[in-house]
Design an enzyme around this catalytic site. Structure first.
Site, PDB file in Angstrom:
ATOM      1  CD  GLU A  69      30.286 -40.811  13.978  1.00 33.78           C
ATOM      2  OE1 GLU A  69      29.095 -40.575  13.742  1.00 33.78           O
ATOM      3  OE2 GLU A  69      31.214 -40.194  13.426  1.00 33.78           O
ATOM      4  CE  LYS A  85      33.796 -47.713  13.034  1.00 31.26           C
ATOM      5  NZ  LYS A  85      34.511 -46.464  13.208  1.00 31.26           N
ATOM      6  CB  CYS A 132      37.054 -49.031  18.241  1.00 30.83           C
ATOM      7  SG  CYS A 132      35.592 -48.413  19.088  1.00 30.83           S
TER       8      CYS A 132
HETATM    9  P1  NAD Z   1      30.205 -46.332  25.454  1.00 30.89           P
HETATM   10  O1  NAD Z   1      30.471 -47.510  26.298  1.00 30.89           O
HETATM   11  O2  NAD Z   1      30.902 -45.050  25.728  1.00 30.89           O
HETATM   12  O3  NAD Z   1      28.629 -46.024  25.451  1.00 30.89           O
HETATM   13  C1  NAD Z   1      27.653 -46.989  25.255  1.00 30.89           C
HETATM   14  C2  NAD Z   1      26.492 -46.670  26.179  1.00 30.89           C
HETATM   15  O4  NAD Z   1      25.391 -47.532  25.877  1.00 30.89           O
HETATM   16  C3  NAD Z   1      26.778 -46.886  27.655  1.00 30.89           C
HETATM   17  O5  NAD Z   1      26.594 -45.661  28.352  1.00 30.89           O
HETATM   18  C4  NAD Z   1      25.764 -47.949  28.104  1.00 30.89           C
HETATM   19  O6  NAD Z   1      25.278 -47.741  29.407  1.00 30.89           O
HETATM   20  C5  NAD Z   1      24.677 -47.778  27.079  1.00 30.89           C
HETATM   21  N1  NAD Z   1      23.816 -48.965  26.892  1.00 30.89           N
HETATM   22  C6  NAD Z   1      24.203 -50.234  26.607  1.00 30.89           C
HETATM   23  N2  NAD Z   1      23.117 -51.028  26.455  1.00 30.89           N
HETATM   24  C7  NAD Z   1      22.030 -50.231  26.650  1.00 30.89           C
HETATM   25  C8  NAD Z   1      20.631 -50.479  26.615  1.00 30.89           C
HETATM   26  N3  NAD Z   1      20.150 -51.696  26.309  1.00 30.89           N
HETATM   27  N4  NAD Z   1      19.809 -49.457  26.890  1.00 30.89           N
HETATM   28  C9  NAD Z   1      20.292 -48.220  27.179  1.00 30.89           C
HETATM   29  N5  NAD Z   1      21.600 -47.933  27.210  1.00 30.89           N
HETATM   30  C10 NAD Z   1      22.469 -48.925  26.934  1.00 30.89           C
HETATM   31  O7  NAD Z   1      30.502 -46.808  23.950  1.00 30.89           O
HETATM   32  P2  NAD Z   1      30.964 -45.885  22.726  1.00 30.89           P
HETATM   33  O8  NAD Z   1      32.430 -45.635  22.810  1.00 30.89           O
HETATM   34  O9  NAD Z   1      30.035 -44.742  22.616  1.00 30.89           O
HETATM   35  O10 NAD Z   1      30.749 -46.881  21.499  1.00 30.89           O
HETATM   36  C11 NAD Z   1      29.455 -47.222  21.063  1.00 30.89           C
HETATM   37  C12 NAD Z   1      29.576 -47.942  19.733  1.00 30.89           C
HETATM   38  O11 NAD Z   1      30.153 -47.060  18.757  1.00 30.89           O
HETATM   39  C13 NAD Z   1      30.481 -49.173  19.739  1.00 30.89           C
HETATM   40  O12 NAD Z   1      29.951 -50.145  18.879  1.00 30.89           O
HETATM   41  C14 NAD Z   1      31.791 -48.656  19.184  1.00 30.89           C
HETATM   42  O13 NAD Z   1      32.518 -49.668  18.525  1.00 30.89           O
HETATM   43  C15 NAD Z   1      31.334 -47.629  18.178  1.00 30.89           C
HETATM   44  N6  NAD Z   1      32.272 -46.533  17.925  1.00 30.89           N
HETATM   45  C16 NAD Z   1      32.948 -45.954  18.951  1.00 30.89           C
HETATM   46  C17 NAD Z   1      33.804 -44.886  18.698  1.00 30.89           C
HETATM   47  C18 NAD Z   1      34.584 -44.220  19.790  1.00 30.89           C
HETATM   48  O14 NAD Z   1      35.434 -43.397  19.479  1.00 30.89           O
HETATM   49  N7  NAD Z   1      34.359 -44.510  21.049  1.00 30.89           N
HETATM   50  C19 NAD Z   1      33.911 -44.377  17.391  1.00 30.89           C
HETATM   51  C20 NAD Z   1      33.176 -44.982  16.382  1.00 30.89           C
HETATM   52  C21 NAD Z   1      32.356 -46.054  16.653  1.00 30.89           C
HETATM   53  C1  UGA Z   2      39.611 -44.735  15.797  1.00 27.86           C
HETATM   54  C2  UGA Z   2      39.446 -44.293  14.345  1.00 27.86           C
HETATM   55  O1  UGA Z   2      40.452 -43.338  14.043  1.00 27.86           O
HETATM   56  C3  UGA Z   2      38.066 -43.692  14.115  1.00 27.86           C
HETATM   57  O2  UGA Z   2      37.896 -43.374  12.731  1.00 27.86           O
HETATM   58  C4  UGA Z   2      37.001 -44.686  14.540  1.00 27.86           C
HETATM   59  O3  UGA Z   2      35.719 -44.121  14.396  1.00 27.86           O
HETATM   60  C5  UGA Z   2      37.225 -45.081  15.988  1.00 27.86           C
HETATM   61  O4  UGA Z   2      38.562 -45.628  16.134  1.00 27.86           O
HETATM   62  C6  UGA Z   2      36.300 -46.160  16.472  1.00 27.86           C
HETATM   63  O5  UGA Z   2      35.719 -46.886  15.686  1.00 27.86           O
HETATM   64  O6  UGA Z   2      36.236 -46.256  17.684  1.00 27.86           O
HETATM   65  P1  UGA Z   2      40.140 -43.522  18.090  1.00 27.86           P
HETATM   66  O7  UGA Z   2      40.411 -44.903  18.554  1.00 27.86           O
HETATM   67  O8  UGA Z   2      39.229 -42.676  18.877  1.00 27.86           O
HETATM   68  O9  UGA Z   2      39.524 -43.571  16.605  1.00 27.86           O
HETATM   69  O10 UGA Z   2      41.488 -42.698  17.941  1.00 27.86           O
HETATM   70  P2  UGA Z   2      42.707 -42.774  16.890  1.00 27.86           P
HETATM   71  O11 UGA Z   2      43.133 -41.407  16.592  1.00 27.86           O
HETATM   72  O12 UGA Z   2      42.399 -43.648  15.741  1.00 27.86           O
HETATM   73  O13 UGA Z   2      43.842 -43.450  17.757  1.00 27.86           O
HETATM   74  C7  UGA Z   2      43.769 -44.807  18.163  1.00 27.86           C
HETATM   75  C8  UGA Z   2      45.082 -45.201  18.799  1.00 27.86           C
HETATM   76  O14 UGA Z   2      46.121 -45.256  17.837  1.00 27.86           O
HETATM   77  C9  UGA Z   2      45.555 -44.216  19.883  1.00 27.86           C
HETATM   78  O15 UGA Z   2      46.114 -44.924  20.951  1.00 27.86           O
HETATM   79  C10 UGA Z   2      46.615 -43.407  19.148  1.00 27.86           C
HETATM   80  O16 UGA Z   2      47.569 -42.845  19.999  1.00 27.86           O
HETATM   81  C11 UGA Z   2      47.219 -44.471  18.261  1.00 27.86           C
HETATM   82  N1  UGA Z   2      47.909 -43.920  17.069  1.00 27.86           N
HETATM   83  C12 UGA Z   2      47.196 -43.194  16.158  1.00 27.86           C
HETATM   84  C13 UGA Z   2      49.247 -44.179  16.884  1.00 27.86           C
HETATM   85  O17 UGA Z   2      49.891 -44.842  17.705  1.00 27.86           O
HETATM   86  N2  UGA Z   2      49.861 -43.693  15.767  1.00 27.86           N
HETATM   87  C14 UGA Z   2      49.186 -42.972  14.832  1.00 27.86           C
HETATM   88  O18 UGA Z   2      49.807 -42.556  13.827  1.00 27.86           O
HETATM   89  C15 UGA Z   2      47.822 -42.714  15.035  1.00 27.86           C
END
Ligand code: NAD
Ligand code: UGA
Length: 461
Positions: free
Chosen positions: A162, A221, A277
């Site tokens: 994602e 990713k 992340c």
């Molecule tokens: P999160 O902590 O918000 O959500 C994960 C959920 O999974 C939790 O609610 C937890 O209770 C649940 N969980 C864990 N183990 C479980 C199990 N065995 N059965 C049922 N539920 C279970 O995490 P997130 O931010 O959604 O991130 C999830 C993944 O996506 C991570 O690998 C992260 O790196 C990736 N990711 C996150 C973002 C982001 O913006 N947060 C963007 C892209 C990718």
């Molecule tokens: C980031 C990536 O942008 C997503 O593509 C990815 O899916 C995600 O991580 C993930 O894998 O979790 P996110 O962390 O939600 O998304 O938000 P960003 O907009 O990337 O910002 C990350 C941090 O960098 C924030 O603290 C933001 O304020 C900071 N940032 C961003 C800066 O300091 N300067 C910039 O120019 C941009």
């Protein structure tokens, strides 16, 4: 083959919004989102859409449209796994805190637990989609677990990382730059890929859906996040150089960003990137490189994290030095706790580190954020430092009270409401001299200085 029932394990920041959009765009597919955290599922089912566990502009509207129609949030994990033809694993993959790779490698225990549970429950063939961010070749591990615990049904594994960013998740999901799907180059593998392509094709143009092998998808990713974070550390490192040379980082950023080969996004200087992340994914990349004997590659990527923590520390030091040199009140108003605007997520937010540095110097810190609640703030500080001096912390419901108690305000999150504050009124009510530390460079320097503030931004005067 047409998918009729989807199960997503993990109702967090990715699982919740992603599945809401998939359900909205595919009304003929039932989408069940499950989580082991029962409170979270209750919150997703809450009648009051302001109580959803994830705050994202536009999310509540989509949930309202699809929930109860073909989008369901459920605690009955086994039943929904059994029913599904396709299962997304969207659980957290934090940095390991113990064992081999501690402090660097991604902890795959939640992903592995899902694979085991899926294998134990499944009675029919299923497509398993790796949505969580994982180290390259994790799909191999998942395959082994599935086959070890269940050799009676066929599991096809896909990688579909994602790329959404918090705060703009709904837009990112609605109009993604690309959707990436990795799978096996076998007959069944290709069918599985097509099933997922079909789901996304309901709203994403086919040319934006990229299909690759599993490992390219997994590594892309991690690499995308590392590249984005690298740009922030690059511009942040230059903000320090600007401060000693008299160049202005906003002007430098604009000048280099207009070069079409460089591009202008992710060049905004800040008090440091946060979020769950960037740090964990770079640590993971460093770990993978180092464990393969690629020391130069590992230390290249590690430097991004060193600059990030340097930026937070030097911002904190500026505030501490200012208070001490000018004999100001040892009390600071922190505006913003979320790691960026438009989210209630505060994981790894720079505000946590800066606040910890301030309270370590016996400086009182009052905190206001429009979306992050008090419990989260206290937990964040406790997670960083279990012995933090909590008596120095107060969380405010409104930032406009007690202004007379501060000489110094630090902006930590770029919420629009901070940019649009009535700074004139704020100045009138504050202790003098009044300082603003703008950790996001969101304010207009001329206006702020004209009001009477001492303005300290990053890389600009
Ligand atoms: P999160 O902590 O918000 O959500 C994960 C959920 O999974 C939790 O609610 C937890 O209770 C649940 N969980 C864990 N183990 C479980 C199990 N065995 N059965 C049922 N539920 C279970 O995490 P997130 O931010 O959604 O991130 C999830 C993944 O996506 C991570 O690998 C992260 O790196 C990736 N990711 C996150 C973002 C982001 O913006 N947060 C963007 C892209 C990718
Ligand atoms: C980031 C990536 O942008 C997503 O593509 C990815 O899916 C995600 O991580 C993930 O894998 O979790 P996110 O962390 O939600 O998304 O938000 P960003 O907009 O990337 O910002 C990350 C941090 O960098 C924030 O603290 C933001 O304020 C900071 N940032 C961003 C800066 O300091 N300067 C910039 O120019 C941009």
């Amino acid at each position: 083959m047409k998918i009729k029932n989807i199960c997503c394990i993990g109702a967090g920041y990715v699982g919740g919004p992603t599945m809401s959009i998939i359900a909205q765009k595919n009304p003929n597919i039932n989408v069940y989102v499950v989580d082991m955290n029962a409170d979270k599922i209750d919150a997703w089912n809450s009648d009051n859409l302001n109580n959803l566990p994830v705050y994202e502009p536009g999310l509540a509207k989509v949930v309202k449209e699809a929930r109860g129609r073909n989008l369901f949030f459920s605690k009955d994990i086994n039943k929904k796994i059994e029913k599904a033809d396709m299962i997304f694993i969207s659980v957290n993959t934090p940095t390991k805190t113990s064992g081999e790779g501690r402090g660097y490698a991604a902890d795959l225990k939640y992903v592995e637990a899902c694979a085991k549970q899926i294998a134990e429950v499944s009675k029919t063939d299923k497509i398993i989609v790796e949505k969580s961010t994982v180290p390259v070749r994790t799909s191999e591990k998942i395959k082994k677990i599935l086959r070890f615990y269940n050799s009676d049904v066929d599991f096809q594994i896909l990688s579909n990382p994602e790329f959404l960013a918090e705060g703009t998740a709904m837009r990112d999901l609605e109009i993604p730059d690309r959707v990436l799907i990795g799978g096996d180059n076998t007959k069944k593998g290709k069918v599985a890929i097509e099933c997922l392509v079909d789901i996304y094709s309901s709203w994403v143009p086919r040319e934006n859906i990229l299909t690759t092998n599993l490992w390219s998808s997994e590594l892309s990713k991690l690499t995308a996040n590392a590249f984005l974070a690298q740009r922030i550390s690059s511009i942040n490192s230059l903000s320090e150089l600007c401060e000693v040379t008299g160049a202005d980082i906003e002007e430098v950023s604009k000048a280099i960003g207009m070069d079409s080969r460089i591009g202008n996004s992710f060049l905004k200087t800040s008090v440091g990137f946060g979020g769950s992340c960037f740090q964990k994914d770079i640590l993971n990349l460093v770990y993978i490189s180092r464990s393969l004997g690629l020391e130069e590659v590992a230390s290249y990527w590690e430097q991004i994290l060193l600059i990030n923590s340097h930026q937070r520390n030097r911002f904190s030091k500026k505030i501490i030095d200012c208070i001490e040199k000018n004999n100001l009140k040892r009390k600071v108003l922190i505006l913003g706790w979320a790691f960026k605007k438009n989210t209630n997520d505060s994981r790894e937010s720079a505000a946590i580190y800066v606040t910890n540095n301030l309270i370590n110097k016996n400086i009182e810190v009052d905190i206001y954020d429009p979306k992050v609640n008090k419990n989260k703030i206290y937990n964040d500080l406790k997670n960083l430092n279990p012995n933090h001096k909590s008596k120095y912390i107060s969380v405010l419901k409104n930032a406009h009270v007690n202004l007379s108690e501060y000489n110094l305000i630090a902006i930590m999150t770029e919420w629009d409401e901070f940019r649009d504050y009535d700074w004139e009124m704020t100045y009138e009510r504050m202790q003098k001299p009044a300082y603003i530390y703008d950790g996001r460079n969101i304010l207009d320097i001329k206006i702020i200085k004209k009001i009477g503030f001492n303005y300290i931004g990053l890389g600009r005067k």
